[in-house]
Motif scaffolding. Structure first.
Motif: not given
Length: 244
Positions: A157-179
C-alpha cells in the motif's frame, strides 16, 4: 513401486514474517512424512507481489479520484465556483444561471428524468450519453474499496500510494496543452459524434466552457494527489515506527 492412482494431500501454511512456508506431504502409501521448506521469494511469488501492488495502486487511485470527480459533478458549488474564472456566467444573469445549474445537477442525480426544453435537443442528447457514463463510474468505487480491503498490505500500500502521488501530480503536465487534448484526444476517444461541441444557442455554453473543465481537472488532480500523499506519508511514518 508407487501406485499411480494413489492420492496425496499437501498442506502448506505460510509464514509471511519469516518469508518461508512449510509444505507437509502426506502420502497414502508412505506412513512417513516428507517435509520440505519452500521459499516465498521465487519468481512466481515476486510476480504475484507485483500484481498485487498494481491492483492496490489502481484501487487506491480510483478510491481517491472518484470522490473528487463526484464533488464536481453532483454539487452546484463546482459550477458556480468555476464562473469566477470565466465571464460567460454573467451573460444571462445569476438567477437564470442558478436555475440551469440546479437542473443539471438534479439531472445527474436522477432527481430529474429529463432536462427541460430551454436546453437544446443536441445538448440534451449529449448530456444523456454523459449521464450514462457517470452512472457506470459509480460502480467502480465499491469495487475499488473491496479490492483495497481484500489485498491490503502495508508495504505494498505504501508503494501504491507513492506511485499514485507521483503519477497523478504528473498529470498537471496536461494543463498547458489542455485545449488540444480536450478537443483532439479526450472527446474523440469517448464519443463517436460531435454533439459535445456547444455554441451560444446551448445552455451549457454559458457555464461549462473549456475553462470550467480545465479548472475542474486541476482541482481533481490536486485533491487526488493530496489524499494519496497523506496516505503515503502516514504509512511511511507508521512503517518507520514499527522498525524502531
Amino acid at each position: 513401486m508407487i501406485n499411480p492412482r494413489a492420492r496425496s494431500k499437501v498442506k502448506c501454511s505460510h509464514f509471511f514474517n519469516s518469508g518461508l512456508c512449510k509444505a507437509i506431504r502426506l502420502d497414502i502409501l508412505r506412513p512417513s512424512l516428507i517435509r520440505s521448506i519452500c521459499v516465498r521469494n521465487t519468481p512466481f511469488m515476486a510476480l504475484v507481489s507485483r500484481l498485487r501492488t498494481i491492483v492496490l495502486a489502481l484501487s487506491l487511485f480510483y478510491a481517491t479520484f472518484y470522490p473528487a470527480l463526484a464533488s464536481v459533478i453532483y454539487t452546484p458549488t463546482s459550477y458556480q465556483t468555476a464562473c469566477h474564472f470565466h465571464g460567460r456566467c454573467l451573460a444571462r444573469g445569476v438567477e437564470w444561471l442558478d436555475q440551469r445549474i440546479d437542473e443539471l445537477v438534479e439531472y445527474w442525480r436522477h432527481d430529474r428524468y429529463r432536462l427541460p426544453r430551454n436546453w437544446t435537443i443536441k445538448e440534451r442528447q449529449h448530456l444523456k450519453e454523459v449521464r450514462a457514463m457517470y452512472d457506470q463510474l459509480v460502480w467502480g468505487l465499491p469495487i475499488a474499496l473491496i479490492l483495497l480491503l481484500a489485498f491490503a498490505n502495508q508495504k505494498q500500500m505504501l508503494a501504491a500510494a507513492r506511485f499514485n502521488t507521483l503519477f497523478v501530480v504528473s498529470l498537471l503536465l496536461l494543463i498547458p496543452v489542455f485545449n488540444p487534448f480536450w478537443k483532439e484526444v479526450f472527446h474523440p476517444l469517448l464519443f463517436d459524434n460531435l454533439m459535445w461541441k456547444n455554441n451560444r444557442a446551448d445552455t451549457s455554453w454559458y457555464f461549462m466552457p473549456k475553462t470550467f473543465f480545465r479548472v475542474s481537472t486541476i482541482y481533481i488532480i490536486c485533491a487526488t494527489t493530496f489524499v494519496n500523499l497523506i496516505i503515503w506519508q502516514w504509512l511511511r511514518i507508521s512503517s518507520r515506527r514499527r522498525t524502531e
